[in-house]
Design an enzyme around this catalytic site. Sequence first.
Site, PDB file in Angstrom:
ATOM      1  N   SER A 179       0.834  -1.200   0.000  1.00  0.00           N
ATOM      2  CA  SER A 179       0.000   0.000   0.000  1.00  0.00           C
ATOM      3  C   SER A 179       0.875   1.259   0.000  1.00  0.00           C
ATOM      4  O   SER A 179       1.636   1.479  -0.938  1.00  0.00           O
ATOM      5  CB  SER A 179      -0.959  -0.045   1.193  1.00  0.00           C
ATOM      6  OG  SER A 179      -1.952   0.945   1.089  1.00  0.00           O
ATOM      7  N   ASP A 225     -10.025  -5.184  -4.154  1.00  0.00           N
ATOM      8  CA  ASP A 225      -9.434  -4.226  -3.208  1.00  0.00           C
ATOM      9  C   ASP A 225     -10.365  -3.028  -3.040  1.00  0.00           C
ATOM     10  O   ASP A 225     -10.715  -2.352  -4.017  1.00  0.00           O
ATOM     11  CB  ASP A 225      -8.081  -3.751  -3.736  1.00  0.00           C
ATOM     12  CG  ASP A 225      -7.262  -3.003  -2.701  1.00  0.00           C
ATOM     13  OD1 ASP A 225      -7.834  -2.164  -1.993  1.00  0.00           O
ATOM     14  OD2 ASP A 225      -6.047  -3.254  -2.623  1.00  0.00           O
ATOM     15  N   HIS A 229      -7.428  -5.768   0.295  1.00  0.00           N
ATOM     16  CA  HIS A 229      -6.246  -4.974   0.627  1.00  0.00           C
ATOM     17  C   HIS A 229      -5.528  -5.474   1.880  1.00  0.00           C
ATOM     18  O   HIS A 229      -4.531  -4.901   2.289  1.00  0.00           O
ATOM     19  CB  HIS A 229      -6.693  -3.515   0.845  1.00  0.00           C
ATOM     20  CG  HIS A 229      -5.599  -2.500   0.731  1.00  0.00           C
ATOM     21  ND1 HIS A 229      -5.073  -2.100  -0.475  1.00  0.00           N
ATOM     22  CD2 HIS A 229      -4.928  -1.783   1.680  1.00  0.00           C
ATOM     23  CE1 HIS A 229      -4.142  -1.182  -0.277  1.00  0.00           C
ATOM     24  NE2 HIS A 229      -4.019  -0.980   1.032  1.00  0.00           N
TER      25      HIS A 229
END
Length: 290
Positions: free
Chosen positions: A152, A233, A268
């Site tokens: 991320s 995600d 995610h």
Amino acid sequence: MAKLEQLSCAKHFGGTLTKYKFKSGVLGNLDAKFNVFLPSSSAHGKVPVLMYLGGLTCTEDNAAQKGGFMRDAAAEGIAIIFPDTSPRGAGIQGEDDHWDFGTGAGWYVDATHPQWIKHYKMFTHVAQELPEVIEAAGLPVDFSRQSVLGHSMGGHGALVLYLTSLLCGSNTYRSCSAFAPVCAPSVAPWGIKAFNGYLSGGVEEGRDKYDATLLIERVRTPVNILIDYGTADEFKHQLNPDLFIDAARKAGFDETQVQVRGQDGYDHSYYFVATFAPEHVKFHARILKA
């Protein structure tokens, strides 16, 4: 040179996972913590190393505890370093007001805005200070055989550190991989907020220094990049992997140099990261041990 203070140590897959802290001059003399996994083979000499960069709200512990990297790192004889994601306790007004900016969200930039410049220099902390402190402490890590990966916000950081090193001609990192990275932060809400907050030149300064999609357009040397993201995600609108792959292809990098994989149905979370962590460790191992 700052000295390391050991905070904990646990045996793990035949090696050790140890937490340290030290006074970071780069981060304004604040305590900086990190975890380092050393495989058993490090008892016989220095080993290659992966630098893992965490995402928003994470500390040095999240990926060490939940990422699923160490079994394969132990088998491959590779160390992993897990830095924190921001300075802690700087006492800056607004530092703890938002989960995506300030504490836990250093964005791996060197701040130039006067409010943040003293402490928020995570780029230099990760790229220079941390390796120097670890080497000075005599830990058996070979930084001439180093690669970088992240998740991320940390995926953004990994790409930026890697591409910047190539553009500077330093070749600090032999390869780079990322899980759900923020590939084009200058057009993503998270990135725009970070650049406007930390950088005196705002998004324009960020575009020039810290946007991987724009950086890869300028690279003229071979690259080794692997990116995975989940098709489910919930933050995919922040990631823009398509922009990165388009820029990479236009720059002449094919799938042997830049591989971007959409993993069907994954989100995610660290469940996603842990699923593909073994592949990422082995991707780097092939290059680090070539």
